[in-house]
Design an enzyme around this catalytic site. Structure first.
Site, PDB file in Angstrom:
ATOM      1  N   ASP A  61       0.464  -8.965 -20.014  1.00 10.89           N
ATOM      2  CA  ASP A  61       0.578  -7.512 -19.969  1.00 10.89           C
ATOM      3  C   ASP A  61      -0.291  -7.006 -18.821  1.00 10.89           C
ATOM      4  O   ASP A  61      -1.524  -7.068 -18.897  1.00 10.89           O
ATOM      5  CB  ASP A  61       0.108  -6.917 -21.301  1.00 10.89           C
ATOM      6  CG  ASP A  61       0.322  -5.411 -21.391  1.00 10.89           C
ATOM      7  OD1 ASP A  61       0.552  -4.780 -20.338  1.00 10.89           O
ATOM      8  OD2 ASP A  61       0.236  -4.871 -22.512  1.00 10.89           O
ATOM      9  N   VAL A  62       0.338  -6.515 -17.766  1.00  6.75           N
ATOM     10  CA  VAL A  62      -0.431  -6.054 -16.607  1.00  6.75           C
ATOM     11  C   VAL A  62      -1.239  -4.806 -16.915  1.00  6.75           C
ATOM     12  O   VAL A  62      -2.128  -4.430 -16.142  1.00  6.75           O
ATOM     13  CB  VAL A  62       0.481  -5.810 -15.378  1.00  6.75           C
ATOM     14  CG1 VAL A  62       1.150  -7.096 -14.940  1.00  6.75           C
ATOM     15  CG2 VAL A  62       1.515  -4.727 -15.660  1.00  6.75           C
ATOM     16  N   ASN A  88       6.481  -4.097 -10.339  1.00 13.15           N
ATOM     17  CA  ASN A  88       7.621  -3.355 -10.850  1.00 13.15           C
ATOM     18  C   ASN A  88       7.410  -2.835 -12.270  1.00 13.15           C
ATOM     19  O   ASN A  88       8.020  -1.836 -12.656  1.00 13.15           O
ATOM     20  CB  ASN A  88       8.861  -4.271 -10.812  1.00 13.15           C
ATOM     21  CG  ASN A  88       9.985  -3.767 -11.670  1.00 13.15           C
ATOM     22  OD1 ASN A  88      10.669  -2.808 -11.326  1.00 13.15           O
ATOM     23  ND2 ASN A  88      10.192  -4.403 -12.812  1.00 13.15           N
ATOM     24  N   SER A 147       8.825   6.143  -7.441  1.00 16.32           N
ATOM     25  CA  SER A 147       9.860   6.970  -8.053  1.00 16.32           C
ATOM     26  C   SER A 147       9.873   8.323  -7.372  1.00 16.32           C
ATOM     27  O   SER A 147       8.860   8.760  -6.801  1.00 16.32           O
ATOM     28  CB  SER A 147       9.552   7.145  -9.550  1.00 16.32           C
ATOM     29  OG  SER A 147      10.330   8.167 -10.115  1.00 16.32           O
ATOM     30  N   TYR A 160       4.114   9.888 -16.118  1.00 20.76           N
ATOM     31  CA  TYR A 160       4.786   8.920 -15.243  1.00 20.76           C
ATOM     32  C   TYR A 160       4.687   9.351 -13.779  1.00 20.76           C
ATOM     33  O   TYR A 160       4.300   8.555 -12.909  1.00 20.76           O
ATOM     34  CB  TYR A 160       6.248   8.815 -15.664  1.00 20.76           C
ATOM     35  CG  TYR A 160       7.062   7.803 -14.891  1.00 20.76           C
ATOM     36  CD1 TYR A 160       7.031   6.458 -15.223  1.00 20.76           C
ATOM     37  CD2 TYR A 160       7.893   8.198 -13.841  1.00 20.76           C
ATOM     38  CE1 TYR A 160       7.784   5.522 -14.531  1.00 20.76           C
ATOM     39  CE2 TYR A 160       8.659   7.284 -13.141  1.00 20.76           C
ATOM     40  CZ  TYR A 160       8.602   5.949 -13.493  1.00 20.76           C
ATOM     41  OH  TYR A 160       9.358   5.033 -12.793  1.00 20.76           O
ATOM     42  N   LYS A 164       2.768   7.435 -10.648  1.00 20.87           N
ATOM     43  CA  LYS A 164       3.526   6.932  -9.506  1.00 20.87           C
ATOM     44  C   LYS A 164       3.078   7.602  -8.203  1.00 20.87           C
ATOM     45  O   LYS A 164       3.082   6.968  -7.136  1.00 20.87           O
ATOM     46  CB  LYS A 164       5.019   7.156  -9.727  1.00 20.87           C
ATOM     47  CG  LYS A 164       5.616   6.263 -10.813  1.00 20.87           C
ATOM     48  CD  LYS A 164       5.553   4.785 -10.441  1.00 20.87           C
ATOM     49  CE  LYS A 164       6.295   3.915 -11.432  1.00 20.87           C
ATOM     50  NZ  LYS A 164       6.292   2.473 -11.079  1.00 20.87           N
TER      51      LYS A 164
END
Length: 239
Positions: A61-62, A88, A147, A160, A164
């Protein structure tokens, strides 16, 4: 010079490699001859994709600090070094999506832990391996999947989009700093894709209006090759 149809011997690591864009990348890279290690959290899914593609599956799990060095060590041991890292793996944060005022701090932390800090930690842990690849003339490239939410202030996408946006700026700074080591870093936006993550965020969206992850993966591989080529010319100019 490498071509899109022949990536034999290129050593690539992909996080989030068992679904969506990550899975499409693993499939296409291995089909073109690359030596691929991929990372995901679920053992059964990792084993299934490893069996299907012949890529080296790593369970981890990064988003967890304690997993990073074990992941990095397994990547370099399994594929004998590293030429390209593709960060990713992504987390939406709150599910269902929520306005920032309604977002729990823990959900914001989760998005940042995977999308920003996880990518930072894994890149840092593998920086020496990438620098060694650059010194050997193999090229060295980090691709961070971004994104359009990093640029456009979509309501509900606060956790999110914030993570990003930070990732894109981190990439730009690190690309400048890593030139002396022969490493290039790119932040790439693959567009809105028909993936499990997108379906989780917007379950009512029409998949026919979304890009297939296979197409996005092919585009990223093209840009990967361009990045390696540009880097090779830059290194050659300093020799």
């Amino acid at each position: 010079m490498r071509t899109n149809d022949d990536l034999k011997g290129l050593r690539v690591a992909v996080t989030g490699g068992t679904s969506g864009l990550g899975l499409a990348l693993v499939r296409q890279l291995t089909a073109k001859g690359a030596c691929v290690a991929f990372i995901a959290r679920t053992t059964a899914n990792v084993e299934r994709i490893a069996d299907e593609t012949g890529a080296h599956g790593i369970v981890g799990d990064v988003g967890k600090k304690e997993d990073i060095y074990a992941i990095a060590l397994q990547i370099t041991a399994r594929i004998g070094g590293l030429d390209v890292l593709i960060n990713n793996a992504s987390s939406l944060g709150p599910v269902p999506l929520a306005l920032l005022a309604d977002t729990d701090c823990e959900d914001m932390e989760s998005a940042l832990a995977v999308n920003l800090v996880g990518a930072f930690r894994l890149t840092k842990a593998l920086f020496g391996a990438l620098a060694a690849s650059a010194r050997a003339g193999r090229g060295a490239l980090v691709i961070n999947i971004s994104s359009d939410a990093a640029v456009n202030p979509y309501p509900g996408w606060g956790a999110y989009g914030t993570s990003k946006a930070a990732l894109a700026h981190l990439t730009a700074i690190w690309d400048e700093e890593a030139k002396a080591d022969g490493i290039r870093l790119l932040a790439l936006d693959p567009g809105d894709m028909d993936t499990p993550l997108h379906a989780l965020a917007l379950p009512d969206s029409d998949p026919s209006n979304l890009k297939a992850p296979e197409l996005a993966a092919a585009e990223i591989i093209e840009k990967m090759l361009d990045g390696l080529l540009v880097n090779a010319f830059a290194i050659g100019a300093h020799v």
